[in-house]
Design a protein around this motif. Sequence first.
Motif, PDB file in Angstrom:
ATOM      1  N   ARG A 134       0.822  -1.214   0.000  1.00 54.12           N
ATOM      2  CA  ARG A 134       0.000   0.000   0.000  1.00 54.12           C
ATOM      3  C   ARG A 134       0.853   1.259   0.000  1.00 54.12           C
ATOM      4  N   LEU A 135       1.969   1.219   0.709  1.00 58.10           N
ATOM      5  CA  LEU A 135       2.865   2.370   0.694  1.00 58.10           C
ATOM      6  C   LEU A 135       3.470   2.567  -0.704  1.00 58.10           C
ATOM      7  N   LEU A 136       3.860   1.468  -1.328  1.00 58.17           N
ATOM      8  CA  LEU A 136       4.420   1.556  -2.678  1.00 58.17           C
ATOM      9  C   LEU A 136       3.395   2.111  -3.651  1.00 58.17           C
ATOM     10  N   GLU A 137       2.149   1.678  -3.501  1.00 61.82           N
ATOM     11  CA  GLU A 137       1.086   2.156  -4.373  1.00 61.82           C
ATOM     12  C   GLU A 137       0.786   3.626  -4.098  1.00 61.82           C
ATOM     13  N   THR A 138       0.710   3.993  -2.837  1.00 64.12           N
ATOM     14  CA  THR A 138       0.407   5.380  -2.460  1.00 64.12           C
ATOM     15  C   THR A 138       1.436   6.342  -3.043  1.00 64.12           C
ATOM     16  N   HIS A 139       2.701   5.946  -3.008  1.00 65.87           N
ATOM     17  CA  HIS A 139       3.775   6.808  -3.486  1.00 65.87           C
ATOM     18  C   HIS A 139       4.128   6.562  -4.956  1.00 65.87           C
ATOM     19  N   ALA A 140       3.306   5.721  -5.630  1.00 64.87           N
ATOM     20  CA  ALA A 140       3.520   5.443  -7.061  1.00 64.87           C
ATOM     21  C   ALA A 140       4.948   5.002  -7.345  1.00 64.87           C
ATOM     22  N   TYR A 141       5.477   4.134  -6.455  1.00 61.96           N
ATOM     23  CA  TYR A 141       6.859   3.682  -6.620  1.00 61.96           C
ATOM     24  C   TYR A 141       6.971   2.761  -7.830  1.00 61.96           C
ATOM     25  N   GLN A 157      -8.260  -5.705  -3.931  1.00 59.70           N
ATOM     26  CA  GLN A 157      -7.413  -4.528  -3.895  1.00 59.70           C
ATOM     27  C   GLN A 157      -5.953  -4.890  -3.621  1.00 59.70           C
ATOM     28  N   THR A 158      -5.717  -5.838  -2.724  1.00 61.41           N
ATOM     29  CA  THR A 158      -4.332  -6.222  -2.402  1.00 61.41           C
ATOM     30  C   THR A 158      -3.609  -6.780  -3.621  1.00 61.41           C
ATOM     31  N   VAL A 159      -4.335  -7.536  -4.459  1.00 63.33           N
ATOM     32  CA  VAL A 159      -3.716  -8.114  -5.657  1.00 63.33           C
ATOM     33  C   VAL A 159      -3.382  -7.008  -6.657  1.00 63.33           C
ATOM     34  N   LYS A 160      -4.289  -6.052  -6.813  1.00 59.63           N
ATOM     35  CA  LYS A 160      -4.010  -4.923  -7.710  1.00 59.63           C
ATOM     36  C   LYS A 160      -2.764  -4.170  -7.245  1.00 59.63           C
ATOM     37  N   GLU A 161      -2.658  -3.983  -5.952  1.00 55.05           N
ATOM     38  CA  GLU A 161      -1.501  -3.265  -5.410  1.00 55.05           C
ATOM     39  C   GLU A 161      -0.208  -4.029  -5.668  1.00 55.05           C
ATOM     40  N   GLN A 162      -0.246  -5.337  -5.506  1.00 55.68           N
ATOM     41  CA  GLN A 162       0.955  -6.145  -5.737  1.00 55.68           C
ATOM     42  C   GLN A 162       1.389  -6.090  -7.201  1.00 55.68           C
ATOM     43  N   GLY A 164     -18.162  -8.334 -12.806  1.00 59.18           N
ATOM     44  CA  GLY A 164     -18.970  -7.281 -12.197  1.00 59.18           C
ATOM     45  C   GLY A 164     -18.607  -5.946 -12.801  1.00 59.18           C
ATOM     46  N   ASP A 165     -19.135  -4.884 -12.240  1.00 55.41           N
ATOM     47  CA  ASP A 165     -18.818  -3.552 -12.712  1.00 55.41           C
ATOM     48  C   ASP A 165     -17.439  -3.172 -12.170  1.00 55.41           C
ATOM     49  N   PRO A 166     -16.424  -3.059 -13.042  1.00 58.19           N
ATOM     50  CA  PRO A 166     -15.061  -2.826 -12.542  1.00 58.19           C
ATOM     51  C   PRO A 166     -14.884  -1.437 -11.961  1.00 58.19           C
ATOM     52  N   ASP A 167     -13.926  -1.306 -11.045  1.00 57.85           N
ATOM     53  CA  ASP A 167     -13.585  -0.004 -10.498  1.00 57.85           C
ATOM     54  C   ASP A 167     -13.054   0.893 -11.612  1.00 57.85           C
ATOM     55  N   PRO A 168     -13.195   2.211 -11.466  1.00 54.43           N
ATOM     56  CA  PRO A 168     -12.745   3.134 -12.514  1.00 54.43           C
ATOM     57  C   PRO A 168     -11.268   2.987 -12.867  1.00 54.43           C
ATOM     58  N   ASP A 169     -10.456   2.516 -11.919  1.00 61.40           N
ATOM     59  CA  ASP A 169      -9.026   2.412 -12.181  1.00 61.40           C
ATOM     60  C   ASP A 169      -8.626   1.062 -12.761  1.00 61.40           C
ATOM     61  N   VAL A 170      -9.597   0.217 -13.078  1.00 57.60           N
ATOM     62  CA  VAL A 170      -9.296  -1.115 -13.620  1.00 57.60           C
ATOM     63  C   VAL A 170      -9.571  -1.128 -15.125  1.00 57.60           C
ATOM     64  N   PRO A 171      -8.537  -1.253 -15.958  1.00 55.92           N
ATOM     65  CA  PRO A 171      -8.749  -1.286 -17.402  1.00 55.92           C
ATOM     66  C   PRO A 171      -9.479  -2.569 -17.820  1.00 55.92           C
ATOM     67  N   SER A 172     -10.447  -2.434 -18.722  1.00 55.84           N
ATOM     68  CA  SER A 172     -11.234  -3.600 -19.131  1.00 55.84           C
ATOM     69  C   SER A 172     -11.737  -3.439 -20.558  1.00 55.84           C
ATOM     70  N   VAL A 173     -12.025  -4.575 -21.179  1.00 55.91           N
ATOM     71  CA  VAL A 173     -12.586  -4.614 -22.532  1.00 55.91           C
ATOM     72  C   VAL A 173     -13.825  -5.510 -22.494  1.00 55.91           C
ATOM     73  N   GLY A 174     -14.919  -5.013 -23.027  1.00 59.23           N
ATOM     74  CA  GLY A 174     -16.149  -5.798 -23.076  1.00 59.23           C
ATOM     75  C   GLY A 174     -16.853  -5.587 -24.398  1.00 59.23           C
ATOM     76  N   SER A 175     -18.126  -5.960 -24.448  1.00 58.41           N
ATOM     77  CA  SER A 175     -18.914  -5.758 -25.661  1.00 58.41           C
ATOM     78  C   SER A 175     -20.297  -5.265 -25.282  1.00 58.41           C
TER      79      SER A 175
END
Length: 346
Positions: free
Chosen positions: A50-57, A136-141, A156-167
């Motif tokens: 989470r720290l790495l993600e917060t600081h965009a490391y 969320q933990t997997v996305k952060e890793q 499901g309906d993905p979070d805004p920060d999750v890139p996705s492709v559908g039809s």
Amino acid sequence: MLLTMRDDEETGRITLAQVAQQAGVSISTVSKVLNGRQDVAAPTRVKVERLLETHAYRRTTRSSREAPLIEIVFHELESIWAMELIRGVENVAKANQAGVILTESGTRHSPSPDWIEGVLQRRPIGVVLVFSALPQTVKEQLRARSIPFVIIDPAGDPDPDVPSVGSANWNGGLAATRHLVELGHRRIGIITGPEDMLCSLARLDGYRSAMSMAGLETDPALIQYGDFHVEGGYERAMEMLSLPRRPTAIFAGSDLQALGVLEAARVNGLRVPHDLSVVGYDDVPVAKWSSPALTTVHQPLRQMAEEAAQMLLRLRAGESSATRLELGTSLVVRKSTAAPQEGADT
């Protein structure tokens, strides 16, 4: 050493030492987390991630151990549509001198917990997930390792920060049902997919909208949830065809389910499309070779996979990319649909 530490005064980036200080751990522990080592306690790993993600490391250089592979994650591989998706990713991978690795893991909602440890050790250049959501933990890793990911047809309906492709699933359901209505059918059944999947619900909503636009009531007995497989289509169709007032047409939420409907019609002595019209969904190659050839909604599976892989490579290169891409669907009319017979209970 796989990681490089730079003075934050020169680069504006947080250093490993600063991450370690904020997390209350050693620099070697932060390094282990970054390198996917398993000998770190789960709470510590989460805190560091989470720290790495917060600081965009991000690593200043990519690991020499990074494999030139795109990983595709399915919850099941034994399906025709899976092969279409694999071919799409392979087309893009080949054009970019990369290979493809297939993983079968978890459920349609999320990969299994041990998958993340494996992918961090494999170090692919990116991950394409089918029918999945990510904790969320997997996305952060994944983000901490600079491993981009894209979801195809999210469950499901993905979070805004999750890139996705559908039809356009709603449009597909609308077109399939409207086609049957225009032929003159009034008792139209639907066997959509699992009720906890976004695409299944969207196709059902399209069906309901088409019925409503035509001024037709929907009979709850003619709305069934399936599993996208032949057996599920067969079982749900057998239930519908045993009703006192059976449907004159059935819209199946996948071509495989439609094949099950065709078999249920045969078992009941019904001719398709003379006694029962059938529409599928996906337009996989087998659809045009069924007997009769299947009217279906074309879902651009291979193109969806190609777009997902291209999005993945753009993310890896640090380019901005749309987080949600939805491709169009279209109706393909073949031999499994016709007007209901005169005197049928339409």
